[in-house]
Design an enzyme around this catalytic site. Structure first.
Site, PDB file in Angstrom:
ATOM      1  N   LYS A  95       0.805  -1.230   0.000  1.00  0.00           N
ATOM      2  CA  LYS A  95       0.000   0.000   0.000  1.00  0.00           C
ATOM      3  C   LYS A  95       0.839   1.282   0.000  1.00  0.00           C
ATOM      4  O   LYS A  95       0.420   2.299  -0.518  1.00  0.00           O
ATOM      5  CB  LYS A  95      -0.933   0.023   1.213  1.00  0.00           C
ATOM      6  CG  LYS A  95      -1.934  -1.118   1.255  1.00  0.00           C
ATOM      7  CD  LYS A  95      -3.270  -0.684   0.743  1.00  0.00           C
ATOM      8  CE  LYS A  95      -4.275  -1.804   0.528  1.00  0.00           C
ATOM      9  NZ  LYS A  95      -4.256  -2.941   1.398  1.00  0.00           N
ATOM     10  N   GLU A 117      -9.572   6.301   3.458  1.00  0.00           N
ATOM     11  CA  GLU A 117     -10.422   5.265   4.030  1.00  0.00           C
ATOM     12  C   GLU A 117      -9.517   4.078   4.346  1.00  0.00           C
ATOM     13  O   GLU A 117      -8.448   3.950   3.764  1.00  0.00           O
ATOM     14  CB  GLU A 117     -11.482   4.823   3.014  1.00  0.00           C
ATOM     15  CG  GLU A 117     -11.037   3.722   2.024  1.00  0.00           C
ATOM     16  CD  GLU A 117      -9.930   4.150   1.052  1.00  0.00           C
ATOM     17  OE1 GLU A 117      -9.723   5.374   0.896  1.00  0.00           O
ATOM     18  OE2 GLU A 117      -9.275   3.269   0.463  1.00  0.00           O
ATOM     19  N   SER A 384       1.823  -9.849  -0.795  1.00  0.00           N
ATOM     20  CA  SER A 384       1.451  -8.428  -0.709  1.00  0.00           C
ATOM     21  C   SER A 384       1.735  -7.795   0.649  1.00  0.00           C
ATOM     22  O   SER A 384       1.918  -6.583   0.735  1.00  0.00           O
ATOM     23  CB  SER A 384      -0.024  -8.266  -1.075  1.00  0.00           C
ATOM     24  OG  SER A 384      -0.833  -9.125  -0.283  1.00  0.00           O
TER      25      SER A 384
HETATM   26  C1  LIG Z   1      -5.099  -4.083   1.308  1.00  0.00           C
HETATM   27  C2  LIG Z   1      -4.391  -5.340   1.103  1.00  0.00           C
HETATM   28  C3  LIG Z   1      -4.764  -6.246   0.070  1.00  0.00           C
HETATM   29  C4  LIG Z   1      -5.951  -6.043  -0.799  1.00  0.00           C
HETATM   30  O1  LIG Z   1      -5.935  -4.876  -1.589  1.00  0.00           O
HETATM   31  P1  LIG Z   1      -5.597  -4.908  -3.123  1.00  0.00           P
HETATM   32  O2  LIG Z   1      -5.905  -3.521  -3.577  1.00  0.00           O
HETATM   33  O3  LIG Z   1      -6.474  -5.928  -3.775  1.00  0.00           O
HETATM   34  O4  LIG Z   1      -4.169  -5.241  -3.274  1.00  0.00           O
HETATM   35  C5  LIG Z   1      -3.990  -7.376  -0.114  1.00  0.00           C
HETATM   36  N1  LIG Z   1      -2.939  -7.651   0.677  1.00  0.00           N
HETATM   37  C6  LIG Z   1      -2.562  -6.823   1.677  1.00  0.00           C
HETATM   38  C7  LIG Z   1      -1.394  -7.200   2.521  1.00  0.00           C
HETATM   39  C8  LIG Z   1      -3.275  -5.645   1.926  1.00  0.00           C
HETATM   40  O5  LIG Z   1      -2.898  -4.843   2.923  1.00  0.00           O
END
Ligand SMILES: *Cc1c(COP(=O)(O)O)cnc(C)c1O
Length: 404
Positions: A95, A117, A384
């Site tokens: 993010k 948000e 992610s």
């Molecule tokens: C917010 C988040 C997601 C989901 O958001 P996307 O916009 O689909 O990437 C996935 N993995 C993590 C670790 C997150 O913090």
């Protein structure tokens, strides 16, 4: 249907085929146009690119490694698995890439106040972090239920100097938090920039967030070509709004040999209100500024959703994913809560990496697919985020005991 390839989308008005666009009240048209103009101007400005890359490297810790998961590969006995380590970024998830990009734009536009948000709190933390770093005032809207579920992230945001507003309307989760943020933006347009956290919402957000996140795929492409001297066969990423997936997929879209799989939250199974798999039960609709696949009932009322991971728990998906789905460029599947929990524990025990519950959905899909692929095939999975925020919840679910 337009002949334009997905790689050149969206069109001038923010449409990805029949999806996307700008469905907002009149008062938001002007700030969205201002943002769009500044975004495209910045994209062409080498000084902006230099600044963006500087902070990604020096503040966030890019490039992130592309790590060969040797024990996981061996255990599954098929394709070779690489992890794109977004979990190692500052604040613990992808993010921050987008938050850096947008706060640099906000400064160019002379804004002094930032709003955002957040669902699980990861985007709120990333935004509070960059606001602190640049000395801008920051307000984060978060559903009351999410505040309780993710108390650690609420404290982090407060420590970083942000004001956290607990939103008590409706389901008290992400959807209501977005509504409140949009209401704030309408009222404070002159001073305020709204840092939206995923490839969702009115144009230009989906294309802008994708472009700030494509660094993930650009790096992964360079890294795999260096390490393996060839392209991967398969990319896998979890899909909430869809930003980490778009970030990984986008630079590979023109490579026909590279298959891609987006993993949604199957929750407790594909029954109304029990999941967040928009491509398995969703239909065309408009929600919070854009047209896409949405989980709704036959009267167009937004359905309740469920996932063990707050970051995947949303009724709609980014419009570019809807377009890629219809064109069959990306395949979308889902993983249920229990399989995600199992993958969470598996990655911890086999690789010494505790993943975010969101990312664990992508790992679970790897566990299904890798054994069916031959050993000379390559998979890149987007890790992610890291799982610190999820440890108490998972400990409770899998029944870990404190030592006596
Ligand atoms: C917010 C988040 C997601 C989901 O958001 P996307 O916009 O689909 O990437 C996935 N993995 C993590 C670790 C997150 O913090």
């Amino acid at each position: 249907m337009s002949k334009k390839s997905s790689a050149t989308m969206p069109d001038a008005r923010g449409h990805f085929g029949p999806y996307g666009g700008r469905f907002v009240p009149e008062t938001l048209m002007q700030p969205l146009c201002e943002l769009e103009t500044e975004f495209y101007r910045a994209q062409k400005d080498p000084a902006f690119k230099r600044e963006f890359e500087y902070y990604l490297k020096e503040f966030c810790g890019r490039p992130t490694p592309l790590y060969f998961a040797e024990r996981l590969t061996k255990e599954l006995g098929g394709a070779k698995i690489y992890l794109k380590r977004e979990d190692l970024l500052h604040t613990g998830a992808h993010k921050i890439n987008n938050a850096i990009g947008q706060i640099l734009l906000a400064r160019r536009m002379g804004k002094t106040r930032i709003i955002a948000e957040t669902g699980a709190g990861q985007h709120g933390v990333a935004t509070a972090t960059v606001a602190a770093m640049f000395g801008l005032k920051c307000v984060v809207y978060m559903g009351a239920v999410d505040c309780e579920r993710q108390a650690l992230n609420v404290y982090r945001m407060k420590m970083l100097g942000a004001e956290v507003v607990s939103v008590k309307a409706g389901q008290q989760t992400l959807k209501e938090a977005i509504n409140e943020a949009m209401r704030d933006w309408v009222t404070n347009i002159r001073t305020t920039h709204y840092i939206l956290g995923t490839v969702y919402g009115a144009h230009p957000y989906p294309v802008m967030v994708r472009n700030f996140q494509r660094v993930i795929g650009d790096e992964a492409r360079r890294q795999i070509l260096k390490q393996e001297k060839r392209l991967p066969n398969l990319l896998i990423a979890c899909v909430g709004g869809g930003s980490n997936a778009m970030g990984l997929f986008y630079p590979f879209l023109k490579d026909k040999s590279v298959r891609m799989v987006g993993v949604e939250a199957g929750g407790r199974g594909i029954k109304p209100n029990q999941h967040a798999a928009r491509f398995h039960g969703g239909s065309l609709g408009v929600l919070q500024g854009t047209r896409s696949y949405i989980l709704q009932d036959k009267n167009g009322q937004i359905q309740l959703t469920h996932s063990v991971s707050a970051g995947l728990d949303y009724a709609a998906v980014g419009p570019e994913h809807a377009w890629l789905h219809d064109r069959k460029r990306v395949e979308y599947t889902y993983i249920k809560d229990d399989a995600a929990l199992e993958a969470f524990m598996k990655l911890a025990r086999l690789e010494g990496i505790i993943p975010a519950l969101e990312s664990a959905h992508a790992i679970a899909e790897v566990m299904k697919r890798a054994p069916k692929m031959s050993r000379n095939k390559l998979i890149i999975v987007n890790l992610s985020g890291r799982g610190d925020k999820d440890v108490t919840q998972v400990a409770d679910k899998v029944g870990l005991q404190m030592p006596k």
